[in-house]
Design a protein around this motif. Structure first.
Motif, PDB file in Angstrom:
ATOM      1  N   LEU A   6      33.922  65.522  74.693  1.00 52.62           N
ATOM      2  CA  LEU A   6      34.956  64.725  74.021  1.00 52.62           C
ATOM      3  C   LEU A   6      36.342  64.946  74.638  1.00 52.62           C
ATOM      4  O   LEU A   6      37.247  64.133  74.464  1.00 52.62           O
ATOM      5  CB  LEU A   6      35.016  65.076  72.528  1.00 52.62           C
ATOM      6  CG  LEU A   6      33.869  64.547  71.657  1.00 52.62           C
ATOM      7  CD1 LEU A   6      33.976  65.119  70.258  1.00 52.62           C
ATOM      8  CD2 LEU A   6      33.874  63.024  71.607  1.00 52.62           C
ATOM      9  N   GLU A  26      31.638  60.096  76.575  1.00 56.38           N
ATOM     10  CA  GLU A  26      32.113  60.372  75.212  1.00 56.38           C
ATOM     11  C   GLU A  26      33.629  60.315  75.135  1.00 56.38           C
ATOM     12  O   GLU A  26      34.199  59.784  74.171  1.00 56.38           O
ATOM     13  CB  GLU A  26      31.624  61.754  74.745  1.00 56.38           C
ATOM     14  CG  GLU A  26      30.127  61.848  74.510  1.00 56.38           C
ATOM     15  CD  GLU A  26      29.380  62.293  75.750  1.00 56.38           C
ATOM     16  OE1 GLU A  26      29.922  62.103  76.869  1.00 56.38           O
ATOM     17  OE2 GLU A  26      28.250  62.810  75.610  1.00 56.38           O
ATOM     18  N   ASN A  31      35.838  57.620  73.064  1.00 56.57           N
ATOM     19  CA  ASN A  31      36.815  58.136  72.093  1.00 56.57           C
ATOM     20  C   ASN A  31      38.213  57.583  72.365  1.00 56.57           C
ATOM     21  O   ASN A  31      38.970  57.290  71.431  1.00 56.57           O
ATOM     22  CB  ASN A  31      36.830  59.669  72.142  1.00 56.57           C
ATOM     23  CG  ASN A  31      37.532  60.277  70.956  1.00 56.57           C
ATOM     24  OD1 ASN A  31      37.327  59.874  69.809  1.00 56.57           O
ATOM     25  ND2 ASN A  31      38.371  61.265  71.206  1.00 56.57           N
ATOM     26  N   GLN A  32      38.543  57.444  73.663  1.00 56.63           N
ATOM     27  CA  GLN A  32      39.838  56.873  74.045  1.00 56.63           C
ATOM     28  C   GLN A  32      39.958  55.418  73.595  1.00 56.63           C
ATOM     29  O   GLN A  32      40.998  54.995  73.092  1.00 56.63           O
ATOM     30  CB  GLN A  32      40.034  56.962  75.565  1.00 56.63           C
ATOM     31  CG  GLN A  32      40.462  58.337  76.060  1.00 56.63           C
ATOM     32  CD  GLN A  32      41.843  58.705  75.601  1.00 56.63           C
ATOM     33  OE1 GLN A  32      42.010  59.479  74.652  1.00 56.63           O
ATOM     34  NE2 GLN A  32      42.868  58.170  76.244  1.00 56.63           N
ATOM     35  N   LYS A  85      38.372  54.044  71.120  1.00 51.74           N
ATOM     36  CA  LYS A  85      38.495  54.080  69.659  1.00 51.74           C
ATOM     37  C   LYS A  85      39.916  54.441  69.249  1.00 51.74           C
ATOM     38  O   LYS A  85      40.492  53.826  68.335  1.00 51.74           O
ATOM     39  CB  LYS A  85      37.505  55.103  69.100  1.00 51.74           C
ATOM     40  CG  LYS A  85      37.475  55.169  67.578  1.00 51.74           C
ATOM     41  CD  LYS A  85      36.501  56.256  67.109  1.00 51.74           C
ATOM     42  CE  LYS A  85      36.560  56.386  65.590  1.00 51.74           C
ATOM     43  NZ  LYS A  85      35.660  57.486  65.107  1.00 51.74           N
ATOM     44  N   ARG A  86      40.480  55.428  69.938  1.00 51.83           N
ATOM     45  CA  ARG A  86      41.839  55.873  69.617  1.00 51.83           C
ATOM     46  C   ARG A  86      42.869  54.780  69.903  1.00 51.83           C
ATOM     47  O   ARG A  86      43.794  54.554  69.107  1.00 51.83           O
ATOM     48  CB  ARG A  86      42.170  57.124  70.429  1.00 51.83           C
ATOM     49  CG  ARG A  86      43.414  57.850  69.985  1.00 51.83           C
ATOM     50  CD  ARG A  86      43.435  59.242  70.535  1.00 51.83           C
ATOM     51  NE  ARG A  86      44.494  60.013  69.929  1.00 51.83           N
ATOM     52  CZ  ARG A  86      44.548  61.329  69.950  1.00 51.83           C
ATOM     53  NH1 ARG A  86      43.600  62.027  70.520  1.00 51.83           N
ATOM     54  NH2 ARG A  86      45.560  61.976  69.394  1.00 51.83           N
TER      55      ARG A  86
END
Length: 385
Positions: A305, A312, A316-317, A319-320
């Motif tokens: 992460l 992953e 996550n990036q 999503k952020r």
């Protein structure tokens, strides 16, 4: 506090530096043991869930790798010819980050350029992230991506106090004293003491003692090595007290301070030895090979992460970034709604079209009432006789 504290140092007691980032050696070791234990447990859980066979690096290997990359901070800063404050701030940030985060969660290879970049911004000497990325053999976006995790680990406490200013204040005390050894000797002691504080950054002195205490210890040690002044006289001058003026209470306080200074002097000596050790050309080659081997093993167990090249991390990036865009859209919507409400208040409400000619209706309370000035009175002019 140690003598010679500047105006900034007197504010230290109310600062985040003093209240959040000074620990004893036992506490620092406890932090590291707990972080290592958590990382090992995470890897064991991942092995079980994904049927992998990842082996965590050893605690001693982790300590060596952090120290190796720590030395690279000095190398990069030397290449840029950064001043004292940026070098010291970058090193303090490094110490703070890695007593709050594990290297098996955040790779030092990726964190190092981001730490330097953040330090330059904090000291108002920002550099181009693209050039720094090229020097550190990483990607510009990876440097920028690590800023928030670093800030979060440091609780967004960016203000750092350094020993350089207290050293300058203590040297002024020496200059103005009747037993002053002279400007040349004081300049010599000052130069050596400042270098010692930089070497001390290889140790945990900056997260264990106040800057004024480190400054005093560095001057004491510089004088002890050079023997420019009698040590007893030097101590009396630097603490601004003569032996005749010492009360029993002050003697106890002075003895406690001397004990603390001796502890720091040992750390300063340790820092000098480490600086020489890592600067040696033969050792550089040897340490680089060992660090490379540990780094290859570390890449397998770093939390995906927090690893920029992993899927992953990329997910996550995305999503952020989506969450950030949603927050921005919400702010824009609220701002637009407020503006529309303001316009309705000024120009009237949105009534249904009744077919009549359009008329702008306003509320007079939103406009200042202007009263025209009174007309001048007519004066009758009597004809002359």
């Amino acid at each position: 506090p140690a003598p010679g504290a500047s105006a900034d140092e007197k504010q230290l007691e109310d600062s985040t530096h003093f209240n959040h980032w000074l620990f004893d050696a036992k506490k620092i070791e406890e932090f590291r043991q707990n972080l290592y234990k958590e990382s090992v447990e995470r890897i064991a859980k991942e092995n079980k869930e994904k049927k992998k066979d990842i082996k965590p690096i050893k605690l001693q290997e982790e300590k060596f790798l952090l120290r190796y990359y720590h030395f690279q901070i000095f190398a990069v800063c030397a290449g840029y010819k950064f001043p004292y404050d940026i070098i010291a701030t970058a090193n303090v940030y490094w110490k703070r980050f890695y007593i709050m985060r594990s290297s098996m969660d955040y790779s030092p290879r990726i964190i190092l350029p981001a730490i330097i970049y953040l330090a330059t911004k904090a000291e108002e000497a920002s550099i181009e992230s693209s050039k720094l990325a090229k020097i550190c053999k990483t990607k510009e976006r990876d440097i920028v991506a690590q800023e928030v995790p670093i800030l979060e680990a440091m609780k967004f406490h960016l203000k750092v106090y350094h020993p350089k200013r207290p050293i300058e204040n203590l040297c002024k005390i020496l200059e103005n004293h009747s037993s002053s050894p002279g400007k040349k000797i004081i300049a010599f002691l000052k130069k050596n003491a400042i270098q010692m504080t930089l070497d001390s950054l290889f140790t945990n002195a900056c997260i264990m003692y106040t800057p004024a205490q480190i400054a005093l210890a560095s001057l004491v040690r510089a004088n002890r090595i050079s023997k420019k002044m009698d040590q007893k006289l030097f101590w009396e001058v630097i603490t601004q007290r003569s032996s005749l003026e010492q009360t029993e209470r002050m003697e106890k306080r002075t003895q406690a301070l001397q004990t603390r200074i001796e502890e720091i002097c040992k750390l300063l000596e340790n820092g000098e030895n480490l600086a020489k050790k890592y600067a040696d050309e033969k050792n550089k080659v040897k340490y680089a090979k060992r660090a490379g081997k540990i780094e290859r093993n570390l890449r397998k167990c770093v939390n995906p992460l927090h690893l920029p090249e992993s899927e992953e991390f990329k997910a996550n990036q995305v999503k952020r970034e989506k969450e950030i865009e949603e927050r921005r859209s919400k702010k824009r919507r609220i701002k637009r709604e407020k503006e529309e409400a303001r316009q309705k208040e000024l120009f009237g409400h949105n009534d249904e079209d009744d077919g009549k000619p359009f008329v702008i209706r306003t509320s007079l309370k939103n406009f200042s009432k202007t009263v025209p000035p009174p007309l001048p009175k007519k004066v009758k002019v009597e004809p002359k006789a």
